[in-house]
Scaffold this motif. Structure first.
Motif, PDB file in Angstrom:
ATOM      1  N   ALA A  14       0.823  -1.192   0.032  1.00  0.00           N
ATOM      2  CA  ALA A  14       0.070   0.099  -0.154  1.00  0.00           C
ATOM      3  C   ALA A  14       0.644   1.444  -0.142  1.00  0.00           C
ATOM      4  CB  ALA A  14      -0.997  -0.221   1.069  1.00  0.00           C
ATOM      5  N   GLU A  15       1.923   1.348   0.720  1.00  0.00           N
ATOM      6  CA  GLU A  15       2.802   2.354   0.929  1.00  0.00           C
ATOM      7  C   GLU A  15       3.735   2.604  -0.185  1.00  0.00           C
ATOM      8  OE1 GLU A  15       2.846   3.287   5.671  1.00  0.00           O
ATOM      9  OE2 GLU A  15       4.606   2.364   4.603  1.00  0.00           O
ATOM     10  N   TRP A  16       4.557   1.572  -0.578  1.00  0.00           N
ATOM     11  CA  TRP A  16       5.492   1.527  -1.707  1.00  0.00           C
ATOM     12  C   TRP A  16       4.919   1.280  -3.043  1.00  0.00           C
ATOM     13  CZ3 TRP A  16       9.668  -1.717   1.589  1.00  0.00           C
ATOM     14  CH2 TRP A  16       9.763  -0.971   2.757  1.00  0.00           C
ATOM     15  N   GLY A  17       3.859   0.505  -3.467  1.00  0.00           N
ATOM     16  CA  GLY A  17       3.495   0.193  -4.498  1.00  0.00           C
ATOM     17  C   GLY A  17       3.760  -1.528  -4.737  1.00  0.00           C
ATOM     18  N   LEU A  18       2.908  -2.123  -5.622  1.00  0.00           N
ATOM     19  CA  LEU A  18       3.224  -3.632  -5.813  1.00  0.00           C
ATOM     20  C   LEU A  18       4.625  -3.941  -6.555  1.00  0.00           C
ATOM     21  CD1 LEU A  18      -0.428  -4.740  -6.922  1.00  0.00           C
ATOM     22  CD2 LEU A  18       1.015  -5.411  -4.819  1.00  0.00           C
ATOM     23  N   PRO A  19       4.951  -3.240  -7.483  1.00  0.00           N
ATOM     24  CA  PRO A  19       6.409  -3.482  -8.092  1.00  0.00           C
ATOM     25  C   PRO A  19       7.599  -3.523  -7.274  1.00  0.00           C
ATOM     26  CG  PRO A  19       5.225  -1.941  -9.545  1.00  0.00           C
ATOM     27  CD  PRO A  19       4.415  -1.864  -8.019  1.00  0.00           C
ATOM     28  N   ILE A  20       7.785  -2.531  -6.082  1.00  0.00           N
ATOM     29  CA  ILE A  20       8.717  -2.558  -5.458  1.00  0.00           C
ATOM     30  C   ILE A  20       8.412  -3.592  -4.380  1.00  0.00           C
ATOM     31  CG2 ILE A  20       9.915  -1.135  -3.481  1.00  0.00           C
ATOM     32  CD1 ILE A  20       9.520   1.372  -5.287  1.00  0.00           C
ATOM     33  N   THR A  21       7.570  -3.685  -3.898  1.00  0.00           N
ATOM     34  CA  THR A  21       7.083  -4.681  -2.841  1.00  0.00           C
ATOM     35  C   THR A  21       7.413  -6.159  -3.457  1.00  0.00           C
ATOM     36  OG1 THR A  21       5.505  -3.241  -1.885  1.00  0.00           O
ATOM     37  CG2 THR A  21       5.473  -5.718  -1.131  1.00  0.00           C
ATOM     38  N   SER A  22       6.913  -6.565  -4.703  1.00  0.00           N
ATOM     39  CA  SER A  22       7.426  -7.800  -5.316  1.00  0.00           C
ATOM     40  C   SER A  22       8.637  -7.823  -5.393  1.00  0.00           C
ATOM     41  CB  SER A  22       6.462  -7.729  -6.371  1.00  0.00           C
ATOM     42  OG  SER A  22       5.051  -7.579  -6.444  1.00  0.00           O
ATOM     43  N   VAL A  23       9.574  -6.982  -5.627  1.00  0.00           N
ATOM     44  CA  VAL A  23      10.956  -7.179  -5.883  1.00  0.00           C
ATOM     45  C   VAL A  23      11.558  -7.514  -4.941  1.00  0.00           C
ATOM     46  CG1 VAL A  23      13.010  -6.072  -6.599  1.00  0.00           C
ATOM     47  CG2 VAL A  23      10.910  -5.664  -8.199  1.00  0.00           C
ATOM     48  N   MET A  37      13.722 -11.481  -1.051  1.00  0.00           N
ATOM     49  CA  MET A  37      13.779 -12.334   0.403  1.00  0.00           C
ATOM     50  C   MET A  37      13.642 -13.523   0.306  1.00  0.00           C
ATOM     51  SD  MET A  37      11.498  -9.680   2.923  1.00  0.00           S
ATOM     52  CE  MET A  37      11.800  -7.955   3.222  1.00  0.00           C
ATOM     53  N   GLY A  38      12.744 -14.069  -0.668  1.00  0.00           N
ATOM     54  CA  GLY A  38      12.583 -15.371  -0.766  1.00  0.00           C
ATOM     55  C   GLY A  38      13.871 -16.225  -1.432  1.00  0.00           C
ATOM     56  N   LYS A  39      14.568 -15.394  -2.439  1.00  0.00           N
ATOM     57  CA  LYS A  39      15.791 -16.061  -2.889  1.00  0.00           C
ATOM     58  C   LYS A  39      16.778 -16.109  -1.674  1.00  0.00           C
ATOM     59  CE  LYS A  39      19.340 -14.961  -6.273  1.00  0.00           C
ATOM     60  NZ  LYS A  39      20.003 -13.991  -7.039  1.00  0.00           N
ATOM     61  N   VAL A  40      16.964 -14.997  -0.668  1.00  0.00           N
ATOM     62  CA  VAL A  40      17.904 -15.165   0.353  1.00  0.00           C
ATOM     63  C   VAL A  40      17.507 -16.350   1.305  1.00  0.00           C
ATOM     64  CG1 VAL A  40      18.903 -13.959   2.165  1.00  0.00           C
ATOM     65  CG2 VAL A  40      18.650 -12.672   0.083  1.00  0.00           C
ATOM     66  N   PHE A  41      16.129 -16.410   1.584  1.00  0.00           N
ATOM     67  CA  PHE A  41      15.728 -17.406   2.626  1.00  0.00           C
ATOM     68  C   PHE A  41      15.802 -18.794   2.166  1.00  0.00           C
ATOM     69  CE2 PHE A  41      12.721 -20.068   4.567  1.00  0.00           C
ATOM     70  CZ  PHE A  41      12.747 -19.785   5.986  1.00  0.00           C
ATOM     71  N   PHE A  42      15.770 -19.298   0.752  1.00  0.00           N
ATOM     72  CA  PHE A  42      15.853 -20.420   0.385  1.00  0.00           C
ATOM     73  C   PHE A  42      17.278 -20.809  -0.489  1.00  0.00           C
ATOM     74  CE2 PHE A  42      11.210 -19.792   0.283  1.00  0.00           C
ATOM     75  CZ  PHE A  42      10.670 -20.894   0.850  1.00  0.00           C
ATOM     76  N   SER A  43      18.001 -19.872  -0.559  1.00  0.00           N
ATOM     77  CA  SER A  43      19.550 -20.299  -1.126  1.00  0.00           C
ATOM     78  C   SER A  43      20.185 -21.047   0.080  1.00  0.00           C
ATOM     79  CB  SER A  43      20.071 -18.917  -1.371  1.00  0.00           C
ATOM     80  OG  SER A  43      19.486 -18.245  -2.361  1.00  0.00           O
TER      81      SER A  43
END
Length: 421
Positions: free
Chosen positions: A339-348, A353-359
């Motif tokens: 809501a504050e930053w927009g979907l594109p920035i939040t999605s990236v 985070m997912g890449k870091v977590f599952f690496s």
């Protein structure tokens, strides 16, 4: 450059240990959510600089300032211009300050893991969490007016030295993730810490904490199976126990509810947790939570400005006030960010985070601490469903630590800061 701390860096070790303690404290002062950890972070950065150990991730800082420019232009010009709302300058500066502080915690997280002081940080974090939990539980039986007013929300919900009982419960879950991994020569001390932390989570009356606790134990079982700690006869016994629990679940659930009812009569705060098992919908929307309304409002704001978001400052609350009379933050990290930053920035950011977590861990020697940090971060991901952690200190600190453990140092592209002559 040699980044491993030596005995000559005792002051650095001391302040990183102090940081672990102060991560359990946060208070609103002068309109800001401040912690003694913030002062400690500055001291750590200065000591890293003095010891020529400070390597700042240049790419991260470049992206941050690019993001800052976009966010400020959107918050000051675009959104207020479209909706004709007043710019909350003080709140705008406050939110940007929190955002910048989050970047500092992320950077320090990388440095702490890099100089191999994760153990010191997490050990003192655990000690402080356990002691706070023990003191808080004791206050239910022995009232100390000044301390009870500080640590018990409305006189009944344990908050420790945090502002919010839900935040406190997630912090305690993160500490539990540490003690479940840590090795000690005194097993009784470990088991005592586990009991204290679990009781403190229940004493917070946090439904979020209860769900997070359950999910933490679930991921611990998954990790234990993957690591080979649960195999053969032990794995068979656990699967057999789960099968028996599933088979007799109606009777077990009835006994559990009866036991919780007795506990809730003695300690009314446990009725909030009891509600999760008896009426989940009411648990989410009732009892002072009303999260479904706030989530719907946040989603409406996302639909209104999916690309740019509504910005920081008072923009969110002012636009939310046009949708509902009970305007408040979303109490959900992901919805608040979008809501504050927009979907594109939040999605990236979420993909990163997912890449870091599952690496997998880059260096097998760091595997145990990497898994500990990931399990701590996991508790915040689960807690994020009901608490806004987008400016949480420990959230960004843990993410920074995970980044170092998951990726080779060469990929961080350090910007080396040299001492002035």
């Amino acid at each position: 450059m040699n980044v491993q701390a030596t005995d000559n860096n005792r002051s650095l070790i001391f302040f990183i240990s102090i940081l672990g303690i102060f991560l359990n404290q946060s208070n609103v002062m002068f309109g800001f959510n401040l912690s003694l950890a913030d002062i400690t972070i500055v001291m750590i950065l200065l000591l890293l600089l003095m010891n020529q150990l400070l390597d700042l991730p240049a790419r991260t800082f470049a992206l941050f300032f690019l993001f800052s420019f976009f966010l400020l232009m959107n918050s000051i010009l675009h959104i207020p211009g479209i909706h004709q709302i007043e710019i909350g300058r003080k709140d705008l500066l406050k939110d940007y300050f929190k955002l910048f502080v989050s970047l500092l915690y992320f950077s320090v997280g990388i440095q702490v893991a890099k100089i191999k002081l994760t153990e010191h940080l997490l050990k003192w974090f655990l000690i402080a969490s356990t002691l706070i939990g023990l003191i808080g539980i004791s206050l239910f039986f022995i009232r100390i007016p000044s301390l009870s007013d500080k640590m018990l929300y409305m006189g009944s919900r344990l908050t420790g030295f945090m502002n919010d009982p839900n935040y406190f419960a997630v912090i305690q879950c993160a500490a539990l993730a540490v003690v479940l991994r840590i090795k000690t020569k005194q097993p009784w001390l470990k088991y005592a810490s586990i009991v204290i932390l679990i009781l403190s989570i229940f004493s917070s009356g946090s439904k979020t904490g209860f769900v997070t606790l359950f999910c933490l134990f679930l991921i611990k079982v998954i990790h234990s199976v993957k690591e080979g700690k649960l195999k053969g006869i032990n794995l068979f016994y656990i699967l057999l126990a789960l099968s028996i629990l599933l088979l007799f679940s109606p009777f077990i659930l009835q006994l559990l509810l009866s036991a919780l009812d007795l506990v809730a009569q003695r300690f009314p705060i446990f009725s909030r947790v009891q509600m999760l098992l008896t009426d989940f919908e009411q648990a989410v929307s009732g009892g002072g939570s009303s999260r479904n309304i706030q989530w719907e409002t946040g989603i409406q704001l996302i639909k209104t400005h999916p690309i740019t978001g509504v910005g920081i400052g008072q923009n969110y609350l002012r636009l939310a006030g046009l949708i509902t009379e009970d305007a408040n933050i979303a109490h959900n990290t992901f919805i608040t960010m979008a809501a504050e930053w927009g979907l594109p920035i939040t999605s990236v950011l979420l993909i990163y985070m997912g890449k870091v977590f599952f690496s997998p861990v880059a260096d097998k020697r760091n595997e145990q601490w990497s898994l500990t940090v990931k399990e701590m971060f996991f508790t915040f991901l689960i807690g994020s469903m009901a608490v806004s952690f987008n400016y949480s200190r420990i959230f960004w600190l843990l993410l920074g630590m995970m980044v170092f453990y998951s990726f080779p140092v060469a990929n961080i592209r350090p910007l080396r800061i040299k001492d002035s002559p």
